[in-house]
Scaffold this motif. Structure first.
Motif, PDB file in Angstrom:
ATOM      1  N   GLN B   5       0.858  -1.184   0.000  1.00 12.63           N
ATOM      2  CA  GLN B   5       0.000   0.000   0.000  1.00 12.63           C
ATOM      3  C   GLN B   5       0.895   1.235   0.000  1.00 12.63           C
ATOM      4  OE1 GLN B   5      -3.232   0.843   3.264  1.00 12.63           O
ATOM      5  NE2 GLN B   5      -1.247   1.652   3.857  1.00 12.63           N
ATOM      6  N   SER B   7       1.476   5.037   1.198  1.00 16.81           N
ATOM      7  CA  SER B   7       0.982   5.977   2.208  1.00 16.81           C
ATOM      8  C   SER B   7       1.656   7.315   1.955  1.00 16.81           C
ATOM      9  CB  SER B   7       1.337   5.501   3.610  1.00 16.81           C
ATOM     10  OG  SER B   7       0.837   4.196   3.817  1.00 16.81           O
ATOM     11  N   ALA B  37      -6.687   9.199   6.654  1.00 17.14           N
ATOM     12  CA  ALA B  37      -6.761   9.428   8.096  1.00 17.14           C
ATOM     13  C   ALA B  37      -6.314  10.854   8.295  1.00 17.14           C
ATOM     14  CB  ALA B  37      -5.818   8.485   8.819  1.00 17.14           C
ATOM     15  N   ASP B  38      -7.097  11.650   8.984  1.00 24.55           N
ATOM     16  CA  ASP B  38      -6.624  13.023   9.108  1.00 24.55           C
ATOM     17  C   ASP B  38      -6.790  13.625  10.498  1.00 24.55           C
ATOM     18  OD1 ASP B  38      -9.322  13.359   8.910  1.00 24.55           O
ATOM     19  OD2 ASP B  38      -9.213  15.092   7.581  1.00 24.55           O
ATOM     20  N   THR B  39      -5.960  14.639  10.729  1.00 28.51           N
ATOM     21  CA  THR B  39      -6.034  15.430  11.946  1.00 28.51           C
ATOM     22  C   THR B  39      -6.271  16.860  11.465  1.00 28.51           C
ATOM     23  OG1 THR B  39      -3.738  16.135  12.003  1.00 28.51           O
ATOM     24  CG2 THR B  39      -4.212  13.950  12.885  1.00 28.51           C
ATOM     25  N   ILE B  44      -3.066  11.431   6.230  1.00 27.91           N
ATOM     26  CA  ILE B  44      -2.262  10.379   5.613  1.00 27.91           C
ATOM     27  C   ILE B  44      -3.172   9.666   4.630  1.00 27.91           C
ATOM     28  CG2 ILE B  44      -0.906   8.298   5.993  1.00 27.91           C
ATOM     29  CD1 ILE B  44      -0.650   9.310   8.958  1.00 27.91           C
ATOM     30  N   ARG B  46      -3.895   6.726   2.155  1.00 29.20           N
ATOM     31  CA  ARG B  46      -3.442   5.360   1.918  1.00 29.20           C
ATOM     32  C   ARG B  46      -4.200   4.799   0.727  1.00 29.20           C
ATOM     33  NH1 ARG B  46      -5.085   4.732   7.747  1.00 29.20           N
ATOM     34  NH2 ARG B  46      -3.341   5.576   8.944  1.00 29.20           N
ATOM     35  N   THR B  69       3.766   0.311   2.597  1.00 27.64           N
ATOM     36  CA  THR B  69       3.465  -0.448   3.804  1.00 27.64           C
ATOM     37  C   THR B  69       2.868  -1.789   3.389  1.00 27.64           C
ATOM     38  OG1 THR B  69       2.762   1.681   4.713  1.00 27.64           O
ATOM     39  CG2 THR B  69       2.333  -0.255   6.051  1.00 27.64           C
ATOM     40  N   GLU B  98      -3.833  -1.817  13.487  1.00 25.21           N
ATOM     41  CA  GLU B  98      -3.413  -0.408  13.430  1.00 25.21           C
ATOM     42  C   GLU B  98      -4.505   0.433  12.748  1.00 25.21           C
ATOM     43  OE1 GLU B  98      -0.378   0.709  14.503  1.00 25.21           O
ATOM     44  OE2 GLU B  98       0.894  -1.076  14.579  1.00 25.21           O
ATOM     45  N   TYR B  99      -4.957  -0.080  11.630  1.00 23.95           N
ATOM     46  CA  TYR B  99      -6.068   0.569  10.942  1.00 23.95           C
ATOM     47  C   TYR B  99      -6.694  -0.403   9.958  1.00 23.95           C
ATOM     48  CZ  TYR B  99      -2.360   1.422   7.467  1.00 23.95           C
ATOM     49  OH  TYR B  99      -1.329   1.288   6.600  1.00 23.95           O
ATOM     50  N   ARG B 116      -3.951  -3.211   8.462  1.00 28.92           N
ATOM     51  CA  ARG B 116      -2.559  -3.298   8.855  1.00 28.92           C
ATOM     52  C   ARG B 116      -2.502  -3.723  10.314  1.00 28.92           C
ATOM     53  NH1 ARG B 116       1.804   1.400   9.921  1.00 28.92           N
ATOM     54  NH2 ARG B 116       3.215  -0.016  10.991  1.00 28.92           N
TER      55      ARG B 116
END
Ligand SMILES: [Zn+2]
Lengths: 433, 143
Positions: B5, B7, B37-39, B44, B46, B69, B98-99, B116
């Motif tokens: 994958q 990332s 995935a965000d803040t 990030i 993927r 990954t 992890e996700y 993952r």
């Protein structure tokens, strides 16, 4: 790297001979500015100093200082000591606020500059057979033409590329086979980035030396430039007010930059403007001894350095100034703590996964100063979870807290996203003013 | 049977994601799966693509921070509790996820799950022992 001394007679004078020359030239320059520059006459009269009071180099302590603001107040030509018909060129540096800082040169000054820049480039091994790629900007900025005439004086082949157009720079570096590169250290980093992006093989290049100046840069950056570009990187010091690049230069010994003392008289002073002894850190102050167009007495550079006149293994006898890592006016005071951007750079270099490209944004919320350090990531992501990156962020915050003693926010940025100028890197944005 | 994958770090500011997807589009790279995935500050991205080596090279030369990954991709039967069974197996064996994200390539087909874990080999052995169906890079990209 070959140790070439361009002008052995001048560069290996005994300390006594240097003192004698400096005393003679100081008497001469004091007389010239007193007679020709109303600004200096007024200042000396106010201090009760007459030109005849200056007998030896030590008497410099009686002379007035010159501030950058004095140049601004006398903008553009008020501090020129030679009549305008003798001024053959003008350079200027972009001031951080408003008007530029202007310098005027007579033909004598330009010849002297070429000589000193030739001495400086020779320190980096440049000789007649060298091909010198000058990527300093040409124009009012002193970098381009300064390096240009110095290299020509040696008899090297000069490639006057000037700044900008990185792709073209790479092509010319390769095709013309330059052996030396002259530019600002941040632009050299830019070139290294671009070469790596292009997958350029360093063995295609003939580069041996880099002559980098016009902004303070760290030893870490030197190591990076040397490994990435496969060169020896030399620090050249200078400022427009004094002349331009070539006031002082690294030699192969790397134990400080030789200040060309037959033309400049350097001093180190403390915060109360009192002279400091050798090998003590303070602000560098320089007097131009021989300049005709715009001689300056005791010019406050605001660069932090120290002076060492013990013998150097390269054979040159001129005093060495320690590399300038910080400027007194770059210093940020954040919640009462003195912070130099270079400290932040050093701290960041300890952390894997990020590039040594950063920008500090200082602001004030209410009565509290806030600091955000924006850091570029390396091109390889160290982990692909939010947790990984938050851990990296935390690590940077922790490292800065322990090294620089500031608490700050850290923002991770994409590689290449922070502004890089082709001239100087802008590290600090202070929004408090 | 791992799946590679890509990332990518994307700054969380207007236009950045659009810039990135345009880069892939301009280079003819088809994102088979995508999750972000965000803040507040960053995201990030993927995703899975067929020619991941070429993709990394293009993404990297465009100046992005990227890594590859190893993840697992499985099909989940389209029946209630299909995903829960798999998650239960992993948690019973103390394998932390992890996700995880899912996607469907074609209407009506099984859901595909990409995840993952910390110990990818162990996870694979356990799931294989329970006849969970793994997909290879090619299989995902040609579904
Ligand atoms: Zn030396």
């Amino acid at each position: 790297m070959e140790n070439i001394i361009f002008n052995p007679a001048a560069e290996t004078l005994s300390r006594d001979e240097i003192h004698e020359i400096q005393s003679r030239e100081l008497r001469d320059v004091t007389r010239r500015v007193y007679d020709n520059v109303p600004f200096y006459r007024k200042k000396m009269d106010a201090l009760g100093v007459k030109p005849e009071d200056i007998k030896t180099a030590e008497d410099i302590k009686y002379l007035p200082f010159t501030e950058k603001s004095d140049l601004r107040d006398n903008y553009p030509f008020g501090l020129f000591a030679a009549p305008q018909e003798q001024i053959v060129r003008v350079h200027a540096s972009s001031g951080t606020t408003g008007k530029p800082t202007v310098a005027g040169y007579t033909q004598y000054d330009l010849d002297m500059w070429a000589e000193l820049m030739a001495r400086s480039l020779s320190c980096a091994g440049v000789n007649k057979k060298s091909i010198v790629h000058v990527a300093y900007g040409y124009g009012l900025f002193t970098g381009g033409l300064g390096a240009h005439y110095g290299a020509e004086r040696i008899g090297a082949t000069v490639i006057p590329v000037s700044g900008g157009n990185t792709q073209r720079q790479l092509m010319l570096l390769k095709d013309f086979g330059a052996t030396a590169l002259a530019c600002t250290p941040s632009y050299a980093m830019n070139l290294a980035d671009a070469m790596e992006r292009e997958g350029m093989d360093m063995s295609q290049l003939k580069l041996e030396a880099g002559v980098f100046g016009a902004e303070p840069w760290s030893e870490h950056m030197r190591e990076q430039l040397e490994t990435r570009l496969h060169i020896k990187a030399f620090d050249v010091y200078g400022l427009t007010e004094m002349m331009g690049p070539g006031v002082a230069m690294d030699c192969v010994e790397r134990c400080g930059l030789h200040v060309w003392e037959d033309h400049f008289l350097p001093e180190i002073i403390d915060e109360d403007l009192q002279p400091l002894p050798r090998n003590t850190e303070g602000e560098l102050v320089i007097t131009t001894l021989t300049k005709q167009g715009m001689p300056l007495l005791r010019y406050r550079t605001h660069d932090l350095s120290s002076l060492d006149d013990r013998p150097c293994a390269c054979g040159r006898t001129h005093v060495r100034m320690r590399r300038v890592k910080a400027r007194t006016d770059d210093m940020l005071i954040i919640r009462g703590v003195n912070v130099f951007p270079s400290q932040i750079e050093h701290s960041l270099l300890k952390i894997p996964g990020i590039a040594p490209q950063y920008q500090i944004v200082v602001d004030r919320k209410g009565s509290l100063d806030t600091v955000e350090v924006q850091v570029e990531l390396d091109r390889t992501l160290i982990g692909d979870t939010v947790r990984d990156l938050e851990a990296l962020n935390k690590r940077i915050v922790g490292q800065l807290a322990s090294d620089v003693l500031i608490s700050c926010q850290v923002k991770l940025c994409q590689p290449g996203s922070l502004p890089r100028s082709e001239g100087k890197a802008k590290r600090v944005i202070d929004n408090r003013k | 049977m791992y799946v590679k994958q890509i990332s990518v770090f994307i700054e969380n500011s207007p236009g950045k994601l659009a810039d990135f997807t345009r880069l892939l589009g301009d280079n003819g790279i088809d994102l088979v799966s995508l999750s972000i995935a965000d803040t507040t500050n960053f995201g990030i991205l993927r995703g899975i693509v067929a020619d991941y080596e070429k993709a990394v090279q293009i993404i990297e030369s465009a100046g992005y921070t990227v890594c590859l990954t190893d993840v697992l991709a499985v099909t989940v039967p389209d029946k209630p509790g299909g995903l829960a069974d798999i998650l239960l197996l992993l948690s019973e064996n103390e394998i932390a996820i992890e996700y995880l994200y899912s996607f469907v390539r074609n209407k009506g087909s099984n859901a595909l799950i990409v995840f993952r874990v910390a110990d990818i080999d162990k996870a694979q052995d356990i799931l294989r022992a329970h006849h969970v169906n793994f997909l290879s890079q090619e299989e995902i990209c040609n579904v």
